[in-house]
Design an enzyme around this catalytic site. Structure first.
Site, mmCIF file in Angstrom:
data_model
loop_
_atom_site.group_PDB
_atom_site.id
_atom_site.type_symbol
_atom_site.label_atom_id
_atom_site.label_comp_id
_atom_site.label_asym_id
_atom_site.label_seq_id
_atom_site.Cartn_x
_atom_site.Cartn_y
_atom_site.Cartn_z
ATOM 1 N N PRO A 1 0.671 -1.128 -0.134
ATOM 2 C CG PRO A 1 -0.877 -1.609 1.815
ATOM 3 C CD PRO A 1 0.598 -1.963 1.172
ATOM 4 C CD GLU A 2 2.669 3.251 -4.561
ATOM 5 O OE1 GLU A 2 3.012 4.661 -4.686
ATOM 6 O OE2 GLU A 2 2.973 2.380 -5.530
ATOM 7 C CE LYS B 1 5.484 3.418 0.198
ATOM 8 N NZ LYS B 1 6.273 2.215 -0.422
ATOM 9 N NE ARG C 1 8.696 -3.060 -4.962
ATOM 10 C CZ ARG C 1 7.962 -2.361 -4.372
ATOM 11 N NH1 ARG C 1 8.120 -1.766 -3.161
ATOM 12 N NH2 ARG C 1 6.689 -2.121 -4.661
#
Length: 332
Positions: free
Chosen positions: A2-3, A52, A322
């Site tokens: 989740p950002e 976050k 990533r």
């Protein structure tokens, strides 16, 4: 993962449904039994997000810090009241997994045909669970109250009418006020928490002295809070910046533009519940974008597809573990 927009929305969900109420806490899984016992029965006093991470304050100078990480999620059930500040200002407020917004008198439906404007009310009894994380769907309905724990529930927060279950977080711990201050001090500026102008100067100063690639700096939570893989790719494309350019080599005006674009996109994300990063969409295109992630981004998750601007194939590469999506032409 989740950002920032998701975590801010979750914090607002807690502020609306838990703050000012005594909360029963438990750890069905057992891994957080001691921590849950410390705050069991105490009133929740505040809920806030920074990037976050989320911080829930309980009476007795105790705080719960939660970082969902890659696999964490909150599941809500029961009576869930909508955040009135967003609902009144924009005519919309949904859980993270529910999609849709309003376009004047145009109804917006998600991929399942649900009209979010009529299905999200305040208050309402939710027969199905509502999962608060990225790319998730509702869990099966459960008529039992409180609902039976599903899976490995690290922490359950329960009022008389609302239940929130936490699964798979990277961090879940009880902190003192001093520890909370120290944790937040390690984080970069958040446009929804800090003075926006002062935060811009802080962001620019840090980026402009770093030899690190800008594509990595935007993901560094000590540089700027809340940006994850999706927003990183989209911000860089929108600015026309090569992700491998060192921070100190990015022109100052461009660094400022990145910050100001983040301020704008984060606010849109909190209001709509979606990481909407394309501008100027008409009604039909906007409706498609709100319903389908593949229609709302410039480069993210578009490896091998033609750039929406120049037609060059979008590249995906690995950067610090990533996936990094970018256009080698528009961001040359």
């Amino acid at each position: 993962m989740p950002e920032g927009h998701s975590v801010h929305r979750i914090a607002r969900q807690f502020a609306q449904n838990y703050v000012g109420r005594a909360v029963r806490t438990s750890s069905p899984q057992g891994r957080f039994a001691e921590g849950a016992a410390l705050i069991d029965g105490r009133e929740m006093l505040a809920a806030r997000a920074v990037g976050k991470q989320m911080f829930l304050e309980f009476e007795g100078d105790l705080w719960l810090r939660v970082h969902l990480g890659m696999y964490g999620a909150w599941d809500f059930a029961g009576t869930i009241e909508v955040d009135p500040t967003i609902a009144s200002a924009n005519g919309r407020m949904g859980q993270t997994n529910q999609r849709g917004t309003d376009l004047g008198e145009v109804e917006v439906f998600d991929a399942a045909g649900e009209n979010s404007l009529s299905s999200i009310g305040a208050p309402r009894r939710a027969r199905a669970h509502v999962r608060m994380s990225e790319q998730t769907t509702g869990l099966p309905a459960d008529d039992h109250w409180p609902p039976h724990p599903v899976g490995q529930v690290r922490l359950r927060l329960l009022t008389d009418v609302t239940c929130a279950d936490l699964r798979g977080p990277t961090a879940c711990e009880i902190q003192t006020p001093d520890q909370v201050v120290a944790a937040i001090a390690k984080l970069g500026p958040d446009p929804l928490v800090d003075d926006v102008d002062e935060a811009e100067e802080r962001f620019v100063a840090v980026v402009r002295r770093k030899p690190t690639a800008i594509g990595l700096l935007l993901m560094d939570q000590a540089v700027v809070s809340g940006i994850g893989n999706v927003y990183r790719a989209e911000l860089l494309f929108r600015a026309g910046v090569n992700p491998y350019t060192s921070g100190r080599d990015v022109p100052e005006d461009t660094v400022r533009a990145l910050w100001r674009d983040w301020v704008r996109l984060l606010r849109i994300g909190v209001e709509t519940g979606q990481m909407m990063t394309m501008d100027g969409l008409d009604g039909d295109a906007y409706r498609r974008a709100m319903a389908h992630r593949d229609d709302r981004h410039w480069v993210y998750h578009r490896a091998g597809l033609p750039c929406r601007v120049c037609g060059t194939a979008i590249v995906v590469e690995e950067a610090a573990g990533r996936k990094l999506y970018w256009c080698p032409s528009c961001q040359a």
